[in-house]
Design a protein around this motif. Structure first.
Motif, PDB file in Angstrom:
ATOM      1  N   LEU A  49      -0.018   0.090   5.359  1.00  0.00           N
ATOM      2  CA  LEU A  49       0.238   0.914   4.175  1.00  0.00           C
ATOM      3  C   LEU A  49      -0.573   0.430   2.982  1.00  0.00           C
ATOM      4  N   ASN A  50      -0.624  -0.879   2.795  1.00  0.00           N
ATOM      5  CA  ASN A  50      -1.435  -1.422   1.692  1.00  0.00           C
ATOM      6  C   ASN A  50      -2.906  -1.093   1.885  1.00  0.00           C
ATOM      7  N   GLU A  51      -3.362  -1.136   3.116  1.00  0.00           N
ATOM      8  CA  GLU A  51      -4.753  -0.789   3.406  1.00  0.00           C
ATOM      9  C   GLU A  51      -5.014   0.677   3.071  1.00  0.00           C
ATOM     10  N   LEU A  52      -4.071   1.546   3.395  1.00  0.00           N
ATOM     11  CA  LEU A  52      -4.242   2.966   3.099  1.00  0.00           C
ATOM     12  C   LEU A  52      -4.233   3.235   1.599  1.00  0.00           C
ATOM     13  N   MET A  53      -3.439   2.479   0.860  1.00  0.00           N
ATOM     14  CA  MET A  53      -3.361   2.696  -0.583  1.00  0.00           C
ATOM     15  C   MET A  53      -4.626   2.207  -1.284  1.00  0.00           C
ATOM     16  N   VAL A  54      -5.281   1.190  -0.738  1.00  0.00           N
ATOM     17  CA  VAL A  54      -6.460   0.614  -1.388  1.00  0.00           C
ATOM     18  C   VAL A  54      -7.741   1.312  -0.954  1.00  0.00           C
ATOM     19  N   ASP A  55      -7.887   1.540   0.343  1.00  0.00           N
ATOM     20  CA  ASP A  55      -9.147   2.055   0.887  1.00  0.00           C
ATOM     21  C   ASP A  55      -9.011   3.546   1.190  1.00  0.00           C
ATOM     22  N   GLY A  89     -11.259   5.435   2.616  1.00  0.00           N
ATOM     23  CA  GLY A  89     -11.858   5.743   3.913  1.00  0.00           C
ATOM     24  C   GLY A  89     -10.956   5.367   5.076  1.00  0.00           C
ATOM     25  N   ALA A  90      -9.908   4.596   4.808  1.00  0.00           N
ATOM     26  CA  ALA A  90      -9.006   4.163   5.881  1.00  0.00           C
ATOM     27  C   ALA A  90      -8.212   5.339   6.444  1.00  0.00           C
ATOM     28  N   ILE A  91      -7.855   6.283   5.596  1.00  0.00           N
ATOM     29  CA  ILE A  91      -7.107   7.456   6.062  1.00  0.00           C
ATOM     30  C   ILE A  91      -7.949   8.245   7.051  1.00  0.00           C
ATOM     31  N   GLU A  92      -9.182   8.443   6.723  1.00  0.00           N
ATOM     32  CA  GLU A  92     -10.076   9.177   7.620  1.00  0.00           C
ATOM     33  C   GLU A  92     -10.279   8.414   8.930  1.00  0.00           C
ATOM     34  N   ARG A  93     -10.471   7.113   8.838  1.00  0.00           N
ATOM     35  CA  ARG A  93     -10.670   6.298  10.047  1.00  0.00           C
ATOM     36  C   ARG A  93      -9.439   6.347  10.958  1.00  0.00           C
ATOM     37  N   ARG A 129      -9.126   9.739  12.638  1.00  0.00           N
ATOM     38  CA  ARG A 129     -10.093   9.902  13.723  1.00  0.00           C
ATOM     39  C   ARG A 129      -9.689   9.085  14.951  1.00  0.00           C
ATOM     40  N   GLU A 130      -9.272   7.835  14.747  1.00  0.00           N
ATOM     41  CA  GLU A 130      -8.976   6.956  15.882  1.00  0.00           C
ATOM     42  C   GLU A 130      -7.663   7.303  16.562  1.00  0.00           C
ATOM     43  N   LYS A 131      -6.642   7.498  15.766  1.00  0.00           N
ATOM     44  CA  LYS A 131      -5.308   7.656  16.351  1.00  0.00           C
ATOM     45  C   LYS A 131      -4.990   9.107  16.729  1.00  0.00           C
ATOM     46  N   TYR A 132      -5.386  10.046  15.924  1.00  0.00           N
ATOM     47  CA  TYR A 132      -5.017  11.449  16.137  1.00  0.00           C
ATOM     48  C   TYR A 132      -6.170  12.312  16.631  1.00  0.00           C
TER      49      TYR A 132
END
Length: 102
Positions: free
Chosen positions: A66-72, A74-78, A81-84
């Protein structure tokens, strides 16, 4: 009558050992806080502690994600792409069976 007399004589000679044996059986099996129940509760407590540790680690991983998603941004897009297996309209995605983790 002779057997009854010999039985009472046996009980009289071993009254303390018999009393201790009856007490031990009562404490081990029949009491509300018996040793068998306490052993079962101990096993259940160990299982629940393991489950708590598993959920604590899962919580920490999710918090980190969650912290990674809030900061980065591009993490949401990654992750999408990877999981869904999401893609952009002009892209082709090839998924190999060995790459899929369930």
């Amino acid at each position: 009558m002779n057997k009854l007399v010999s039985f009472w004589a046996f009980v009289g000679r071993h009254k303390y050992a018999i009393t201790l044996a009856v007490f031990f059986l009562y404490v081990a099996f029949l009491d509300q806080n018996s040793l068998m129940r306490r052993w079962g509760y101990s096993l259940e407590e160990g299982r629940l502690r393991d489950e708590i540790a598993k959920y604590r680690q899962e919580y920490e991983e999710n918090t980190e994600r969650l912290n990674e998603l809030m900061v980065d941004s591009g993490a949401i897009e990654r992750i999408a792409r990877e999981k869904y297996f999401m893609k952009k309209p002009d892209e082709d995605i090839y998924v190999f069976e060995e790459d899929i983790t369930e």
